[in-house]
Design a protein around this motif. Structure first.
Motif, short mmCIF file in Angstrom:
data_model
loop_
_atom_site.label_atom_id
_atom_site.label_comp_id
_atom_site.label_asym_id
_atom_site.label_seq_id
_atom_site.Cartn_x
_atom_site.Cartn_y
_atom_site.Cartn_z
N LEU A 115 -0.79 -6.54 0.92
CA LEU A 115 0.58 -6.08 1.11
C LEU A 115 0.98 -5.95 2.57
O LEU A 115 2.16 -6.09 2.92
CB LEU A 115 0.77 -4.73 0.41
CG LEU A 115 0.81 -4.77 -1.12
CD1 LEU A 115 0.84 -3.35 -1.67
CD2 LEU A 115 2.00 -5.56 -1.63
N HIS A 116 0.02 -5.69 3.46
CA HIS A 116 0.40 -5.50 4.86
C HIS A 116 0.87 -6.78 5.55
O HIS A 116 1.31 -6.74 6.69
CB HIS A 116 -0.73 -4.83 5.67
CG HIS A 116 -2.06 -5.48 5.58
ND1 HIS A 116 -3.24 -4.78 5.59
CD2 HIS A 116 -2.43 -6.79 5.49
CE1 HIS A 116 -4.26 -5.60 5.53
NE2 HIS A 116 -3.80 -6.82 5.47
N HIS A 144 -4.59 0.73 7.85
CA HIS A 144 -4.25 2.13 8.05
C HIS A 144 -3.11 2.20 9.07
O HIS A 144 -3.18 1.57 10.12
CB HIS A 144 -5.47 2.89 8.56
CG HIS A 144 -5.38 4.36 8.38
ND1 HIS A 144 -4.42 5.13 9.01
CD2 HIS A 144 -6.11 5.23 7.63
CE1 HIS A 144 -4.57 6.39 8.67
NE2 HIS A 144 -5.59 6.49 7.83
N PRO A 145 -2.05 2.96 8.79
CA PRO A 145 -0.92 2.98 9.73
C PRO A 145 -1.25 3.50 11.11
O PRO A 145 -0.54 3.22 12.08
CB PRO A 145 0.12 3.86 9.02
CG PRO A 145 -0.66 4.65 8.02
CD PRO A 145 -1.80 3.77 7.59
N LEU A 183 3.16 5.91 6.46
CA LEU A 183 2.63 6.31 5.16
C LEU A 183 3.74 6.65 4.17
O LEU A 183 3.68 6.25 3.00
CB LEU A 183 1.69 7.51 5.34
CG LEU A 183 1.10 8.10 4.06
CD1 LEU A 183 0.29 7.07 3.29
CD2 LEU A 183 0.22 9.31 4.41
N HIS A 184 4.75 7.36 4.61
CA HIS A 184 5.80 7.76 3.66
C HIS A 184 6.53 6.54 3.11
O HIS A 184 6.98 6.56 1.94
CB HIS A 184 6.79 8.73 4.32
CG HIS A 184 7.76 8.10 5.26
ND1 HIS A 184 8.94 7.54 4.85
CD2 HIS A 184 7.70 7.91 6.60
CE1 HIS A 184 9.59 7.05 5.91
NE2 HIS A 184 8.85 7.25 6.97
N LEU A 224 -11.62 4.74 11.06
CA LEU A 224 -10.46 4.44 10.23
C LEU A 224 -10.06 3.00 10.47
O LEU A 224 -9.90 2.58 11.62
CB LEU A 224 -9.29 5.37 10.56
CG LEU A 224 -9.43 6.82 10.11
CD1 LEU A 224 -8.27 7.64 10.65
CD2 LEU A 224 -9.49 6.90 8.60
N CYS A 225 -9.88 2.27 9.40
CA CYS A 225 -9.49 0.87 9.51
C CYS A 225 -8.44 0.53 8.46
O CYS A 225 -7.37 0.03 8.77
CB CYS A 225 -10.73 -0.01 9.34
SG CYS A 225 -10.44 -1.75 9.57
#
Length: 234
Positions: A115-116, A144-145, A183-184, A224-225
């Motif tokens: 999706l990204h 991850h944003p 994220l939102h 975090l990735c």
């Protein structure tokens, strides 16, 4: 930061697949996390959306699932067919267009690192919801944003923004272009498409990752990735 670069996986499919067979972020992070979230898949009918060369499909099939897959890249589907066999149900399809599957066909859909690449999530999520049975699961992994914020601190975290990154896949240079969203915006899109967010996960790497990739870890125990979701079709 918008560029004219497109994600032409056909031009580097073999190098990408070879790199990710044993890479830290794929073999020891994304795939184990997806499989952990999927848990017991025995007898479940699963769609691997953006299946690439098929490593997740193969792992799910080995665990007893009935798996179908599609990818926009012809070359990736060729590699997946080599892995999964000529009788595997693998198709070339574009997630931004209607999918070639009936309504309520699947118990689960996996959309790992797909999706990204897309600016618009409404049509893809609507299609993934359509092919899921009521109560079925959509398991998602995306950038991850926080990554965009770290790479481009001058940019707005809250804006949906196109950005590109250069990579070396098994000695072959390639550029991937992503769409950052906060994220939102992700969770709002999931809700609008008819999903309930059941799990948001920031997993640790799989056992053995630190020993195999000591230079990448340095003095860190984790990183975090990607960000992982389990969504339930309502």
């Amino acid at each position: 930061m918008a560029t004219d670069v497109t994600n032409d996986y056909d031009s580097f499919a073999e190098a990408y697949a070879a790199e990710n067979e044993t890479s830290l972020i794929n073999a020891y992070y994304a795939r184990p996390a997806i499989l952990d979230l999927a848990a017991d898949v025995t007898g479940r009918r699963i769609l691997d959306a953006g299946c690439g060369a098929g490593p997740v499909s193969a792992a799910l099939r080995d665990r007893g699932a009935e798996v179908r897959g599609f990818d926009a890249s012809v070359k990736m589907i060729e590699l997946a067919r080599q892995r999964l066999g000529a009788d595997a149900d693998l198709r070339v399809a574009d997630l931004s267009k209607p999918l070639p599957y009936p309504d309520a066909e699947f118990d689960d859909v996996i959309a790992a690192l797909v999706l990204h690449y897309l600016e618009d999530w409404s049509t893809p999520l609507a299609e993934l919801r359509r092919v899921l049975k009521p109560g079925g699961r959509l398991i998602v992994a995306v950038n991850h944003p926080i990554i965009f914020e770290l790479v481009h601190p001058e940019s707005s975290y809250f804006a949906i923004t196109r950005w590109s990154e250069e990579y070396d896949f098994a000695g072959q240079k390639a550029t991937l272009t992503y769409w950052h969203r906060p994220l939102h915006a992700m969770t709002d899109a999931f809700t609008a498409a008819g999903f309930r967010t059941a799990v948001i996960s920031e997993p640790y790497p799989a056992p053995g990752a630190r020993e195999r990739f000591p230079e990448e870890f340095g003095d860190k125990h984790a990183f975090l990735c990607f960000l992982f979701f389990v969504l339930e079709a309502v």
